[in-house]
Scaffold this active site. Structure first.
Site, PDB file in Angstrom:
ATOM      1  N   HIS A  59     -57.800 128.338  33.313  1.00 18.13           N
ATOM      2  CA  HIS A  59     -57.888 128.102  31.874  1.00 18.13           C
ATOM      3  C   HIS A  59     -57.987 126.624  31.542  1.00 18.13           C
ATOM      4  O   HIS A  59     -57.260 125.808  32.106  1.00 18.13           O
ATOM      5  CB  HIS A  59     -56.656 128.691  31.170  1.00 18.13           C
ATOM      6  CG  HIS A  59     -56.610 130.182  31.175  1.00 18.13           C
ATOM      7  ND1 HIS A  59     -57.306 130.958  30.280  1.00 18.13           N
ATOM      8  CD2 HIS A  59     -55.961 131.048  31.992  1.00 18.13           C
ATOM      9  CE1 HIS A  59     -57.087 132.241  30.533  1.00 18.13           C
ATOM     10  NE2 HIS A  59     -56.272 132.318  31.572  1.00 18.13           N
ATOM     11  N   ALA A 120     -54.969 132.149  22.439  1.00 16.87           N
ATOM     12  CA  ALA A 120     -55.342 131.301  21.304  1.00 16.87           C
ATOM     13  C   ALA A 120     -56.194 132.007  20.266  1.00 16.87           C
ATOM     14  O   ALA A 120     -56.453 131.435  19.200  1.00 16.87           O
ATOM     15  CB  ALA A 120     -56.086 130.074  21.813  1.00 16.87           C
TER      16      ALA A 120
END
Length: 334
Positions: A59, A120
């Protein structure tokens, strides 16, 4: 109609190669829900901590587009999904917010050793920054568990995207009603995943059937910074003459044995009770033979007593134990 996927498809959902291999072996899946159940079982029960760290490293930091590990090759699909998941944060960020996020990300990584991980999707930059600051004081062992939960949320969201894409690619092979059901499932899952609060982060929807026992545990040795293997674990249920055990009173004969196990190399217990859809309500006691694990430690054994109410029968109860020679702590896990 069952949908089949390749290992690379699952690697785009979660950057752990072991996770991707296990998912490929478990496929094909008849539905998105079936794939999510398999994914949760593999992620929490079958892969080790190294697989978690590998997935974390895939990520990018919020506001960045490259994975945190230069040795990790991210697939184009994963990179595209990451960009989409961060789109709200990027769109709402000011230059000062991005700078502060960068500084706090660096501080977080220096403390914990991995990137700050959060689902997110739909979150503003201010919300993400506030959550980063809120989680920063955590002890590493606790933050590691939280990051794993966030990774699972991301994985579920991407599985929904994967199924949606597959359904569109093969739409001519599906009756219209089946295709509509797939799209409806994706919409429902996505809606749940966007409702992100700490209280509901673990559950995105109700799972109709279990793939693991309703009561599990995970022991982490804080002093050594690793899972605690070889600890004997015992589960009991209260069946005494009183409705519930009382502090300071003798409870001989009140606790009825339910099952026992020994933690594996990842600190997880084996099966302590049968895999049932609805667990019996009542008061349970889970005990750890910490004295045998560390004879020089302060605690000869540790017991945790908790209640499962009738309305909670379909939930999963995870009792992590954070252990050091002279202290221990626990909390309600997923």
């Amino acid at each position: 109609m069952e949908l089949g996927f390749e290992e690379k498809d699952f690697l785009a959902c979660c950057g752990s190669t072991k996770f991707a291999k296990e998912m490929a072996l478990a496929s094909p899946f008849a539905s998105l829900e079936e794939a999510v159940r398999a994914a949760r079982d593999i992620w929490f029960n079958k892969v080790d901590v190294n697989a978690w760290l590998q997935a974390f490293s895939a990520h990018p930091q919020i506001g960045d587009s490259t994975p945190t590990s230069h040795h990790h090759r991210t697939s184009p699909t994963s990179a595209q999904w990451s960009k989409g998941e961060q789109s709200t944060a990027v769109a709402t960020a000011t230059s000062s917010t991005l700078q502060e996020l960068s500084e706090w990300n660096a501080r977080y990584r220096e403390k914990f050793g991995f990137v700050f991980l959060i689902c997110a999707s739909g979150r503003t930059s201010d919300e993400i920054l506030a959550e980063l600051k809120n989680r920063y004081p955590n002890r590493p062992i606790i933050e590691f568990e939280i990051a794993a939960q966030e990774q699972m949320k991301i994985t579920e969201l991407r599985l929904a995207k994967l199924f949606s894409s597959k359904a569109k690619d093969t739409i001519d092979q599906y009756p219209a009603v089946v295709a509509k059901k797939v799209e409806d499932r994706v919409s429902i899952i996505g809606g749940h995943l966007n409702v992100t609060s700490e209280a509901t982060a673990v559950k995105t929807f109700q799972i109709p059937t279990r793939t693991r026992p309703p009561i599990t545990t995970h022991v982490l040795d804080v002093s050594r910074g690793c899972p605690a293997a070889g600890i004997e674990v015992r589960l009991e249920m209260w069946k005494g003459t009183q409705p519930r055990p009382l502090f300071g009173e003798t409870d001989i004969g009140g606790w009825i044995f339910q099952g026992s196990s020994t933690t594996d190399n990842d600190g997880r217990s084996g099966q302590l009770t049968s895999i049932v859809n609805v667990v019996d309500p009542g008061i349970y006691r889970i005990s750890f033979n910490t004295g045998k694990y560390n004879p020089a430690g302060f605690f000869p054994y540790v017991s945790v007593v908790f209640e499962i109410r009738e309305s909670q029968g379909k939930e999963h109860f995870h009792v992590p134990l954070l252990l050091s020679p002279f202290s221990f702590s626990t909390y309600r896990g997923s």
